[in-house]
Design an enzyme around this catalytic site. Sequence first.
Site, mmCIF file in Angstrom:
data_model
loop_
_atom_site.group_PDB
_atom_site.id
_atom_site.type_symbol
_atom_site.label_atom_id
_atom_site.label_comp_id
_atom_site.label_asym_id
_atom_site.label_seq_id
_atom_site.Cartn_x
_atom_site.Cartn_y
_atom_site.Cartn_z
ATOM 1 N N GLU A 99 -4.790 1.435 -0.633
ATOM 2 C CA GLU A 99 -4.929 3.190 -0.263
ATOM 3 C C GLU A 99 -3.678 3.488 -0.592
ATOM 4 O O GLU A 99 -3.531 4.671 -0.266
ATOM 5 C CB GLU A 99 -6.533 3.650 0.365
ATOM 6 C CG GLU A 99 -6.277 3.425 1.763
ATOM 7 C CD GLU A 99 -7.535 4.090 2.708
ATOM 8 O OE1 GLU A 99 -8.194 3.722 2.291
ATOM 9 O OE2 GLU A 99 -7.294 4.846 3.961
ATOM 10 N N HIS A 101 -0.440 1.811 -1.154
ATOM 11 C CA HIS A 101 0.455 2.125 -2.002
ATOM 12 C C HIS A 101 -0.187 1.776 -3.234
ATOM 13 O O HIS A 101 0.413 1.603 -4.419
ATOM 14 C CB HIS A 101 1.758 1.302 -1.218
ATOM 15 C CG HIS A 101 2.187 1.117 -0.368
ATOM 16 N ND1 HIS A 101 1.417 -0.149 0.342
ATOM 17 C CD2 HIS A 101 3.418 1.748 0.036
ATOM 18 C CE1 HIS A 101 1.951 0.677 1.724
ATOM 19 N NE2 HIS A 101 3.513 1.271 1.371
ATOM 20 N N HIS A 167 -1.386 -8.576 0.282
ATOM 21 C CA HIS A 167 -0.913 -7.447 -0.152
ATOM 22 C C HIS A 167 0.390 -7.591 -1.158
ATOM 23 O O HIS A 167 1.263 -7.838 -0.512
ATOM 24 C CB HIS A 167 -1.136 -6.825 0.890
ATOM 25 C CG HIS A 167 -3.009 -7.081 1.572
ATOM 26 N ND1 HIS A 167 -3.458 -5.897 1.789
ATOM 27 C CD2 HIS A 167 -3.235 -7.616 1.640
ATOM 28 C CE1 HIS A 167 -4.040 -5.755 2.477
ATOM 29 N NE2 HIS A 167 -4.175 -7.320 2.316
ATOM 30 N N CYS A 169 1.602 -4.798 -1.932
ATOM 31 C CA CYS A 169 2.348 -4.002 -1.140
ATOM 32 C C CYS A 169 3.512 -4.482 -0.161
ATOM 33 O O CYS A 169 4.935 -3.689 0.371
ATOM 34 C CB CYS A 169 2.365 -2.745 0.042
ATOM 35 S SG CYS A 169 0.781 -3.472 0.753
HETATM 36 ZN ZN LIG Z 1 -0.097 -1.164 0.534
#
Ligand SMILES: [Zn+2]
Length: 207
Positions: A99, A101, A167, A169
Site C-alpha cells: 500500500e 508503493h 517486496h 518496493c
Molecule cells: Zn512498498
Amino acid sequence: MSSIVCTLENVRVLKRSETGKPDRADVESAFRTIIRWTGDDPERDGLVDTPARVARAFEEYFAGYDQDPALILQKTFEIIEGYDEMIVLRGIRFESHCEHHLAPIIGRAWVAYIPSGRVVGISKLARVVEVYAKRLQIQEKMTAQIADAIEETLNPQGVGVIIKATHHCMSTRGVHQPDTDLVTSRMLGCFRDNALTRQEFLAMVDC
Ligand SMILES: [Zn+2]
C-alpha cells in the site's frame, strides 16, 4: 443531441454516487496522465490501449475488495470422526501489492488451525489468503487479517499463519535488495499458548 449527452452524464454521476467509486473512464484518464507524466505520449501506437489494459489489470489485482472472507469460510463441515488435530495448508502462493508503493508483494502463506467441532474445505483457506492478497496491503496486516478471519468464523482451538514474501518496493527500487524476504506470523489460541503446538506447526513450514 445535447439531451442525450446530459442523460449519459446523469447516469454516470448516479453510478458514481451509488458506489462511491470512480468509473472506468476516470481510471483510464488517470493512467493517461501518469504516462504523460513519465515523459511519453499516451496517444502513440504502442500506448494507446495501455490505459484500458492497466485498468483491467488493476481490476484483477484488487478483486479482493468485492469479496467477503467470512462468507467464504461460512460453509463448514461437522467433524463426525472426532478429528481434532492440526490442519495445515502449506505454501499457498499469492500475489499482492504494497500500500506504500503499489509494488508487487510475491510470497507464500502457511495456514494452520486446530478445529473445535467444524472444519472448512481446504480450498477455502487458500481463497481467504487470495481475498486479502488482492487488496492494497502491508504484510503484517495481511497476516493478522487471515488469522483473525479464520478465528472469528470457525472459532477453532487455535490458528497459526506464517507468510514469507519478497517486496518489489525493496528489490527493484529503493534499497535494491533482491534476495531479502520478509517473514511474518500470527499465532492465536493454542498456537500462542502451547509451545509444542507452535513447534509442530513451525516444523511443517519449510521456509
Ligand atoms: Zn512498498
